[in-house]
Write an enzyme that holds these catalytic residues in place. Structure first.
Site: not given
Ligand SMILES: Cc1cc2nc3c(=O)[nH]c(=O)nc-3n(C[C@H](O)[C@H](O)[C@H](O)COP(=O)(O)OP(=O)(O)OC[C@H]3O[C@@H](n4cnc5c(N)ncnc54)[C@H](O)[C@@H]3O)c2cc1C
Ligand code: SF4
Ligand code: FES
Lengths: 250, 639
Positions: B332, B403
């Protein structure tokens, strides 16, 4: 383009609400519907007024957080499209647009266009899962799954839990939402052991949450941004009836 | 340096570290697990999977998210897929190869031990997800299908149409709801964590605001897990959700957790270009499209012809030309910079000139329209809905967009931050992707952290620390609650003339211009001045209407933007100090003769872990040296 908006304003859950008229001038047809509301809100704030509350998050049609009744149609005029993916090019200069929250007994209004949809989570809690605690799984290819089953399961699993089906239904039934999950899991071999128990428990929870009953109007399917088929409801009814016949307990 | 950065990497050969560690970790006996409350902030892949699994183990879990349901965490939006070293395709894949690709993809700025463990666990993730009913794509024979992603020459990406993140998250969400029904997890939706409570040097709870009523509340526990996602929204426009924010990790930073590599940001090459000022977000077009789409621009600058009228010999397929062995599947960071370069040369397409073509004409000719529709149908529809153009007929226009953030809170091998008891998982930590993340590896990391790592390492923490009994009546909670309430009231009392969004937009532009795809010393210094001025303007000129005892979305946003205004500064400080280029961090001063990122391993083979030194003081830099015992550091080449 210049538009006239009639927007439901309600300051809190217990308060009464009313439609309020706003002018939305100089709107670009390339804006999304929610970006148009952003612009209106910026202007309201600049005038010292309280902006319109509406739910949204991903703005790409997948999180299911957005959802507005637009001219009486859940998610607006474009088929298979969530509110956040609707663009202003679907409207004409000079249009009057009525914007309201989802209306259903099971979805109380929190503020303005925001409603409480936690009843949908409780339907999933009742049985919308496969009991597979972390750690005990066998190799992913150990069970072959016909491509057709998985494709059909995926069609149903595409549900984003927005609640448009409920808002569109004259009975405010959550059947399409519930049936989508019953079908997704029931179509896969991994979902078989709990299949009937699941259908029974989820349908009973749906009733407890004060959703209406399904009379197969089909409005849900029309409103669904993921075009979930009403055939899933037939499948759910079948599993539910069978569960009752064989005396399954939830 | 006041923080001790002990990465706690287990001894022994790479392939045995995790196994050995699992054996050496302390266990908590089943009867005692129930007495431990674990606070999990976030319900995405990293948080949802962790909350469900820890409840299955018997812990008492409290889980928080700001959306109205845990199912809406931004993990839901991931499209393309998830990597796993299953080698089902028999194309030479292995745990070691996935490990190597990921370390190299990250431009040798991540820890070997963590990345190896990630590759090892990848296979368990797929098994677990299939058992939960995740409808991964399959072949006619009923076996799981794979596709290729950038930076790899094997086919190891599992996917569920263009909705892989959605299906993985629903799997975790359903497991979570099952535990909620059982009473093992108490879920707090529409609740935002606004601060961390540290007592005797240990994280003992959080202070939250109920987003519906405005009530400020305390939650105490034996350990805290932050799984709050990435901070890409510091750039205003990004592929993140509107609510994605840095508040939880930023508040933790200010309570003493070190922030690692904040400037490591991923700019994704294939997003729908910006179309106007009003724009609120950028939409990703999955990297999987580069399996079949060819990226090109006209050879001549200023060529405004309809793309279909431009003959083959007047097109420049610049990725295929520059990186023949990876072609359109170059990683990327590299693909994004290449796109920027051709646009800077005046060869960009579309009205703004900030775009390149992603063309499916050849693939449609070769495979037929139906095959392309089967693979990417929903992405093509999404593109058409947004742009009003039909990608089956004319090439897509794409441009890089912010991203993913590789930086995040520093964690050790157990995923614990520099504050005892504060653990950080998923995109919110810095752990596995170095200076650039390969496609399909964030979902893998979120689930590895959530299902398999934290449920084990949390037991080790609880088993090896004697924690005094603390509940939310402790004075420390009162004082943090007061700070939180005062801060919230302050936003409302400024009564200035500018909306939160206008400040956010301005910050985003500064970050994109000076701390975006390429960076240089003068620009970063200028950005630091501009951010500081903007922050002053914010605290004097902000206008938030309404009150703090109701649903007030502008007020929520004010808190998040206030934190971004501080985090943006730290990102620029980090980018300025790291005068080498690596991965997504491209310092113009440090490039090879053909314009690729030039690392400086002698001086920068370390993790930069910044420590808060008080308001108005420059943060302190702590370094964790990176030792490479198994891979040889090389100039990354995809030619
Ligand atoms: C459009 C897009 C496409 C993607 N495609 C891919 C892919 O194909 N393959 C891949 O491997 N990765 C992909 N990624 C990256 C990947 O999706 C993310 O990095 C990953 O899902 C993040 O997961 P997470 O559980 O860390 O955070 P998130 O799923 O963002 O969850 C964050 C959580 O924290 C909570 N939260 C945040 N701040 C607070 C707060 N202050 N108080 C209470 N709750 C809070 C939110 O409510 C949520 O529940 C993509 C990302 C995007 C944006
Ligand atoms: S079935 Fe369709 S309308 Fe109903 S919740 Fe699911 S996606 Fe929304
Ligand atoms: S905002 Fe996520 S579906 Fe509309």
């Amino acid at each position: 383009m210049n538009l006239t908006l009639h927007v439901w304003r309600q300051a809190g859950p217990e308060l009464s609400g009313k439609m309020v008229v706003y002018k939305a001038n100089d709107i670009s047809p390339d804006m999304s519907f929610l970006e148009m509301l952003d612009v209106v809100n910026e202007r309201l704030t600049d005038n010292g007024e309280v902006p319109i509350a509406f739910d949204h998050d991903c703005r790409e049609g997948i999180c299911g957080m957005c959802g507005l009744m637009i001219n009486g149609v859940a998610h607006g005029p474009m088929n298979g499209t969530a509110t956040c993916q609707l663009h202003m090019r679907s409207f004409k200069d000079g249009d009057t647009i009525y914007i309201e929250p989802w209306r259903a007994r099971a979805f109380p209004v929190i503020k303005d266009l925001t409603v409480d949809r936690s009843a949908l989570d409780r339907i999933i809690q009742a049985g919308g899962f496969i009991s597979a605690p972390t750690g005990g799984a066998q190799d992913a290819n150990a069970i072959l799954v016909p491509k057709e089953s998985v494709d059909n399961a995926m069609d149903a699993a595409a549900c984003i839990g927005c609640g448009a089906c409920v808002a569109a239904c004259p009975n405010a039934s959550a059947s399409l939402f519930t049936a989508a999950k019953v079908s997704h899991l029931g179509l896969l071999p991994q979902g078989q052991p709990e299949r009937y128990r699941r259908a029974l428990a989820m349908v009973e929870q749906m009733d407890l949450e004060k959703f209406g009953s399904c009379t197969l109007h089909g409005e849900c399917q029309e409103a669904c941004p993921k075009e979930i088929s009403i055939d899933t409801i037939t499948r759910m009814n079948h599993d539910y009836i069978r569960a009752r016949l064989i005396g399954t307990r939830p | 340096m006041s923080i001790q950065l002990d990465s706690r990497i287990p001894s022994g050969p790479l392939a045995q570290k995790w196994d050995r560690h699992r054996f050496e970790m302390k266990l908590v006996n089943p009867a005692n697990k129930r007495k431990n409350t674990i606070i999990v902030v976030g319900s995405g892949l990293a948080g949802g999977a962790a909350a469900a699994t820890m409840s299955e183990l018997g812990y008492n879990v409290k889980c928080f998210c700001f959306q109205d349901s845990p199912r809406r965490a931004h993990s839901i939006a991931a499209q393309g897929g998830i990597n796993a070293a299953k080698n089902y395709q028999n194309d030479g894949d292995s745990v070691y190869r996935l490990f190597y690709d990921t370390i190299k993809g990250g431009d040798f700025r991540s820890r070997e031990a963590n990345v190896y463990r990630l590759a090892e666990l990848s296979v368990n993730i797929i098994d677990q997800c299939v058992a939960q009913g995740v409808p991964f794509a399959r072949e006619y024979g009923g076996l799981l299908a794979n596709r290729s992603f950038g930076g790899a020459q094997v086919s190891r990406t599992f996917y569920a149409r263009g909705q892989t993140g959605q299906q993985l998250l629903l799997g975790a969400y359903q497991a979570l709801e099952r535990q909620i029904a059982r009473g093992g997890v108490k879920m707090f939706p529409r609740t935002e964590m606004l601060d961390l409570v540290v007592i005797d040097g240990k994280a003992r709870g959080i202070v939250t605001r109920n987003l519906v009523t405005g009530a400020v509340e305390s939650h105490a526990g034996e350990a805290v897990v932050l799984a709050t996602g990435g901070y890409g929204n510091v750039f205003y426009l990004s592929t993140n959700a509107q609510g994605s924010n840095a508040t939880a990790i930023w508040r933790a930073y200010k309570r003493g957790a070190a922030f690692a590599n904040p400037c490591f940001t991923q700019i994704h090459p294939t997003c729908i270009p910006v179309s106007g000022e009003y724009q609120s977000k950028l939409t990703l077009m999955s990297e999987s499209l580069r399996n079949d789409g060819r990226v090109w621009v006209p050879k001549k600058a200023g060529d405004k012809r309809d793309p279909r009228q431009i003959p083959e010999n007047e097109r420049d397929y610049f990725l295929e030309r520059k990186y023949p062995s990876f072609g359109n599947l170059a990683p990327r960071d590299i693909a994004s910079r290449a796109a920027k370069e051709v646009c800077d040369e005046g060869r960009g397409v579309g009205e703004t000139g900030l775009g390149v073509y992603l063309d499916f004409a050849d693939a449609i000719k070769r495979l037929g329209r139906d095959a392309i529709k089967e693979r990417y149908g929903n992405l093509f529809e999404m593109y058409e809905r947004i742009t009003n153009e039909n990608p089956y007929e004319a090439p897509m226009r794409i441009y890089p967009a912010v991203h993913y953030t590789m930086g995040g809170l520093w964690v050790d091998y157990n995923l614990m931050s520099t504050i005892d008891g504060l653990h950080v998982t998923g995109e919110a930590n810095f752990s596995d992707h170095g200076a650039n993340r390969l496609g399909a590896s964030a979902l893998m990391q979120g689930l590895a952290d959530g299902y398999f790592i934290i449920p084990n390492t949390i037991g080790d923490y609880l088993g090896s620390h004697k924690l005094q009994k603390v509940d939310a009546s402790h004075d420390a909670f009162r004082s943090v609650e007061n700070e939180v309430s005062e801060r919230t009231k302050r936003f409302l009392s400024i009564r200035g003339t500018r909306t939160v969004a206008s400040f956010h937009r301005e910050l985003g532009k500064i970050m994109w211009d000076y701390c975006g795809m390429t960076r240089n010393e003068a620009g970063l210094k200028l950005a630091l001045e501009k951010i500081s001025a903007l922050r002053t303007a914010f605290w004097h000129g902000l206008n938030v209407t309404g009150s703090d005892v109701e649903l007030n979305q502008a007020l929520e946003k004010a808190g998040r933007v206030a934190d971004f205004l501080e985090l943006g500064e730290l990102m620029c400080i980090d980018a300025l100090h790291r005068s080498e280029s690596c991965g997504g961090h491209f310092r113009e001063e440090s490039q090879t003769a053909d314009g690729e990122a030039l690392r400086d391993d002698e001086n920068f083979a370390y993790v930069a872990a910044w420590e808060f030194a008080g308001e108005g003081h420059s943060p302190t830099l702590n370094k964790e040296p990176l030792a490479f015992e198994n891979v040889k550091l090389t100039q990354r080449s995809y030619e």
